[in-house]
Scaffold this active site. Sequence first.
Site, PDB file in Angstrom:
ATOM      1  N   GLY A   6       0.809  -1.218   0.000  1.00 21.92           N
ATOM      2  CA  GLY A   6       0.000   0.000   0.000  1.00 21.92           C
ATOM      3  C   GLY A   6       0.841   1.266   0.000  1.00 21.92           C
TER       4      GLY A   6
ATOM      5  N   ASN B 216      -8.127   4.511   8.346  1.00 22.80           N
ATOM      6  CA  ASN B 216      -7.621   3.328   9.034  1.00 22.80           C
ATOM      7  C   ASN B 216      -7.767   3.417  10.545  1.00 22.80           C
ATOM      8  OD1 ASN B 216      -5.617   5.335   8.075  1.00 22.80           O
ATOM      9  ND2 ASN B 216      -4.267   4.292   9.522  1.00 22.80           N
TER      10      ASN B 216
ATOM     11  N   GLN C 222      -8.018   0.305   3.249  1.00 20.26           N
ATOM     12  CA  GLN C 222      -8.898  -0.210   4.307  1.00 20.26           C
ATOM     13  C   GLN C 222     -10.280  -0.582   3.777  1.00 20.26           C
ATOM     14  OE1 GLN C 222      -8.283  -0.846   7.568  1.00 20.26           O
ATOM     15  NE2 GLN C 222      -6.152  -0.164   7.485  1.00 20.26           N
TER      16      GLN C 222
ATOM     17  N   SER D 224      -3.694  -2.925  -0.691  1.00 23.45           N
ATOM     18  CA  SER D 224      -2.635  -3.690  -0.034  1.00 23.45           C
ATOM     19  C   SER D 224      -3.199  -5.038   0.392  1.00 23.45           C
ATOM     20  CB  SER D 224      -2.131  -2.908   1.175  1.00 23.45           C
ATOM     21  OG  SER D 224      -1.163  -3.663   1.855  1.00 23.45           O
TER      22      SER D 224
ATOM     23  N   HIS E 155      -2.306  -7.427   2.500  1.00 24.52           N
ATOM     24  CA  HIS E 155      -2.324  -7.971   3.868  1.00 24.52           C
ATOM     25  C   HIS E 155      -3.488  -7.460   4.702  1.00 24.52           C
ATOM     26  CE1 HIS E 155      -0.529  -4.595   6.328  1.00 24.52           C
ATOM     27  NE2 HIS E 155      -0.124  -4.204   5.133  1.00 24.52           N
TER      28      HIS E 155
ATOM     29  N   THR F 118      11.703  -8.043 -10.499  1.00 20.32           N
ATOM     30  CA  THR F 118      11.157  -9.381 -10.709  1.00 20.32           C
ATOM     31  C   THR F 118       9.908  -9.550  -9.853  1.00 20.32           C
ATOM     32  OG1 THR F 118      13.353 -10.228 -11.154  1.00 20.32           O
ATOM     33  CG2 THR F 118      11.675 -11.847 -10.556  1.00 20.32           C
TER      34      THR F 118
ATOM     35  N   CYS G 124       1.715   7.946  23.692  1.00 23.01           N
ATOM     36  CA  CYS G 124       2.697   7.021  24.275  1.00 23.01           C
ATOM     37  C   CYS G 124       2.924   5.792  23.397  1.00 23.01           C
ATOM     38  CB  CYS G 124       2.250   6.580  25.660  1.00 23.01           C
ATOM     39  SG  CYS G 124       2.041   7.936  26.815  1.00 23.01           S
TER      40      CYS G 124
END
Lengths: 125, 389
Positions: B71, B151, B179, B199, B201, B237, B325
Amino acid sequence: MYSEKVLDHFANPRNVGEIEKADGVGTVGNAKCGDIMQMYLKVEDGIIKDVKFKTFGCGAAIATSSMATEMVKGKTIEEALKLTNKAVADALDGLPGPKVHCSLLAEEAIHAAIEDYQKNHPQTP
Amino acid sequence: MNRIYLDNAATTPVSQPVLDKMIPYFREHYGNASSVYATGRDARRAIDAARRQAAEAINAQPAEIYFTGGGSESDNWAIKGAAFARRDKGNHIITTQVEHHAVLHTCEWLEKQGFSVTYLPVDEYGRVTAEQVEAAITDQTILITIMAANNEIGTLMPIGQIAQVAKKHKVLFHTDAVQALGAVPVDVEAWGIDLLSLSAHKFHGPKGVGLLYIRKGTRIDNLVHGGAQERGRRAGTENLPAIVGMGEAIALAAQSQPDNAKRLSAMRDRLIAGLLEEIPHIRLNGHPTERLPGNVNVSIRYIEGEAMLLRLDMAGIAASSGSACTSGSLDPSHVLLAIGLPHEIAHGSLRFSLSDESVDADVDEVLKVLPGIVKTLRDMSPIYPGKEG
Ligand SMILES: Cc1ncc(COP(=O)(O)O)c(C=O)c1O
Ligand code: FES
């Protein structure tokens, strides 16, 4: 990424809470990520008899608060003032890079609480 | 411990049928698709088949599908490629403040190359309108890039309407639909877009493979220079097993999309309702209805996201957060700030993202453990005003 010790202190934090009629209270904030840490001290004859904390912050912030309270409990004020964030992080078997600043918060909170105590008790430094 | 995975917006497991399809392309049909001998021809045929599967899934022509390394590469290629190819026509790009970093950081880089970029603000739900986009268009505008689905907070953008505006003003339109695929219908003709990133995955395909849809006749510069693969437009490739896997995954995702959307939105709504009911001082982030079927994003006040994630992990639940965080940069999520959340509320954000492998029991488990986690952390929080607050 966190050590076993960090996770242990995070999952089972020691000395959480507040002390009523504390001899010193320190509150510090982390400008970087917005977290807040509060320390309460009970002092007798220059010795930290009890210490408690409250923390609004990440896992490392909670674990370092917990470890810092354990490290100063039973110590003299002079000894507690020598506490460094590095010592706290080392006692936790280290912190991941971006989390080192969280241990600074613990050091600052202890120092702020001691300063508050000294301000309230000028005769017994 | 029973592990519950509710971070499907981050990535998904490769499904069994996809894996089965991929395996032979490692040791049996391993040829280079550019070679003339038999195993090379096998590879070529497999890539062509995957291209047809991808084209069919998004209502495109196979010749409009270009496989990439994921992506992020697709976004980089679409945006940089369009910007440089149309530099003689203008230097202005329009995007939004809530794009994925693959788009935002690409735009920021283009600003350093002399392009000018408008980052449209969004409403409290994370949406821009077609009117907003139209008002931002100048005679210098060469590209609009706006994501189909966010996302983090799952908000869906009015892609079809924006595409009409783009067409009216003869500006290229790219959408990051990473998404969206498998969650909502993705149809390049119905939407009327020029460039679209995907994308694998995110829909049970392998990581590190994606595609860029380039409408026939759309000129964009190459990003990866080298050999003549992908009809001379993307060198390297071909990642044969991954492309085969992506073809199978996209076909399955498009096929199951309608049923999936129905089932997941029911689960999503039950999770949202349960959280709002069980936990005081909580808010839903993102649009109440115009959102991805599998996305739940909430802000829980007075506590911090990473601490919640760690406790959820200890209870066997994987989720994510937009808290400062957790971000590495120690800045809260730009998406949560763009919808107007103050830092301290962005701090307590949690995202649960479902996939077709999620089950009702997963939702039950979150509703069972999260309120206790919240209570424990609030009892530890110096800013929690208590029940009466
Ligand atoms: C909206 C969006 N765009 C782009 C990407 C990047 O995709 P990839 O991880 O395949 O590079 C992601 C996922 O991380 C995403 O959610
Ligand atoms: S206190 Fe925010 S990262 Fe640790």
